[in-house]
Design a protein around this motif. Structure first.
Motif, PDB file in Angstrom:
ATOM      1  N   ALA A  56      -4.899  -0.958   6.525  1.00 39.90           N
ATOM      2  CA  ALA A  56      -3.587  -0.445   5.757  1.00 39.90           C
ATOM      3  C   ALA A  56      -3.861  -0.619   4.322  1.00 39.90           C
ATOM      4  O   ALA A  56      -4.099  -1.369   3.787  1.00 39.90           O
ATOM      5  CB  ALA A  56      -2.618  -1.632   6.245  1.00 39.90           C
ATOM      6  N   GLN A  67       2.036   4.827   6.553  1.00 40.43           N
ATOM      7  CA  GLN A  67       0.692   5.072   6.583  1.00 40.43           C
ATOM      8  C   GLN A  67       0.272   6.426   7.351  1.00 40.43           C
ATOM      9  O   GLN A  67      -0.428   7.167   6.921  1.00 40.43           O
ATOM     10  CB  GLN A  67      -0.042   4.143   7.136  1.00 40.43           C
ATOM     11  CG  GLN A  67      -1.647   4.313   7.006  1.00 40.43           C
ATOM     12  CD  GLN A  67      -2.481   3.316   6.647  1.00 40.43           C
ATOM     13  OE1 GLN A  67      -2.097   2.147   5.940  1.00 40.43           O
ATOM     14  NE2 GLN A  67      -3.848   3.253   6.538  1.00 40.43           N
ATOM     15  N   GLU A  68       1.065   6.535   8.570  1.00 37.14           N
ATOM     16  CA  GLU A  68       0.717   7.710   9.424  1.00 37.14           C
ATOM     17  C   GLU A  68       1.109   8.838   8.696  1.00 37.14           C
ATOM     18  O   GLU A  68       0.207  10.139   8.975  1.00 37.14           O
ATOM     19  CB  GLU A  68       1.393   7.678  10.856  1.00 37.14           C
ATOM     20  CG  GLU A  68       0.845   6.350  11.729  1.00 37.14           C
ATOM     21  CD  GLU A  68       1.642   4.900  11.351  1.00 37.14           C
ATOM     22  OE1 GLU A  68       2.714   5.103  10.451  1.00 37.14           O
ATOM     23  OE2 GLU A  68       1.046   4.022  11.539  1.00 37.14           O
ATOM     24  N   ALA A  69       2.156   9.050   8.077  1.00 43.68           N
ATOM     25  CA  ALA A  69       2.752  10.164   7.082  1.00 43.68           C
ATOM     26  C   ALA A  69       1.786  10.593   6.070  1.00 43.68           C
ATOM     27  O   ALA A  69       1.283  11.722   5.852  1.00 43.68           O
ATOM     28  CB  ALA A  69       4.091   9.889   7.039  1.00 43.68           C
ATOM     29  N   ASN A  71      -1.617   9.641   6.074  1.00 49.97           N
ATOM     30  CA  ASN A  71      -2.698  10.198   6.515  1.00 49.97           C
ATOM     31  C   ASN A  71      -2.772  11.611   6.933  1.00 49.97           C
ATOM     32  O   ASN A  71      -3.693  12.480   6.849  1.00 49.97           O
ATOM     33  CB  ASN A  71      -3.296   9.309   7.759  1.00 49.97           C
ATOM     34  CG  ASN A  71      -3.798   8.019   7.183  1.00 49.97           C
ATOM     35  OD1 ASN A  71      -4.023   7.805   5.897  1.00 49.97           O
ATOM     36  ND2 ASN A  71      -3.819   6.989   7.900  1.00 49.97           N
ATOM     37  N   ALA A  72      -1.745  11.911   7.465  1.00 55.62           N
ATOM     38  CA  ALA A  72      -1.291  13.389   8.075  1.00 55.62           C
ATOM     39  C   ALA A  72      -1.374  14.343   6.985  1.00 55.62           C
ATOM     40  O   ALA A  72      -1.782  15.214   6.882  1.00 55.62           O
ATOM     41  CB  ALA A  72       0.174  13.441   8.801  1.00 55.62           C
TER      42      ALA A  72
END
Length: 158
Positions: A56, A67-69, A71-72
């Protein structure tokens, strides 16, 4: 001479016993009724190989979508440098910056690069990021991973 031989034999026997001691499991008694949880790494069910959970990033909470956004966005915008692709250069570049209270980046600098133009691409990518406004300045670093994969991923715009 006998004393030296005895000392060497004692030292060698201690070295032989060290790996066995390092492998022993130690149980720690905790207070209360719940047993201490065992910390086992996550395993891929197909290959049975331990997989590391993505770390994280503290600065990801200030990115819209978390974090997901983040990384995307990095995966979508990353363009593998042609020189790095030709020379099959892979690795992680680390970019350090300060997230100011007004949401802008300052002091953006490359801490680690793997060569072949990957450092410049990592800097370009980090400068594209838009963060929410934190209450105070945050000095942080962001790893940008360059990994060659299937044809067509991370391609260079021509």
């Amino acid at each position: 001479m006998k004393k030296t031989t005895f000392t060497l034999a004692l030292g060698l026997s201690a070295l032989v016993a060290l790996p066995a001691l390092a492998q022993q499991k130690v149980k720690v008694k905790t207070e209360g009724t719940a047993p201490a949880p065992e910390m086992a790494p996550a395993q891929d069910p197909v290959t049975k190989i331990a997989t590391a959970a993505p770390k994280a990033l503290p600065v990801a909470e200030y990115y819209e979508g978390g974090q997901e956004a983040l990384n995307a966005f990095i995966a979508k915008e990353l363009k593998y440098p042609l020189m790095a692709r030709r020379n099959r250069i892979q690795g992680t570049c680390i970019v350090s910056f300060t997230l100011t209270p007004d949401g802008t980046l300052s002091g953006v600098k490359l801490v680690k690069q793997v060569g072949g133009g990957t450092g410049e691409e990592a800097l370009r990518l980090v400068k594209l990021l838009q963060f929410k406004k934190p209450e105070y300045p945050i000095l942080t670093s962001l790893p940008i991973v360059f990994k060659l994969g299937a044809a067509g991923s991370n391609t260079v715009a021509e």
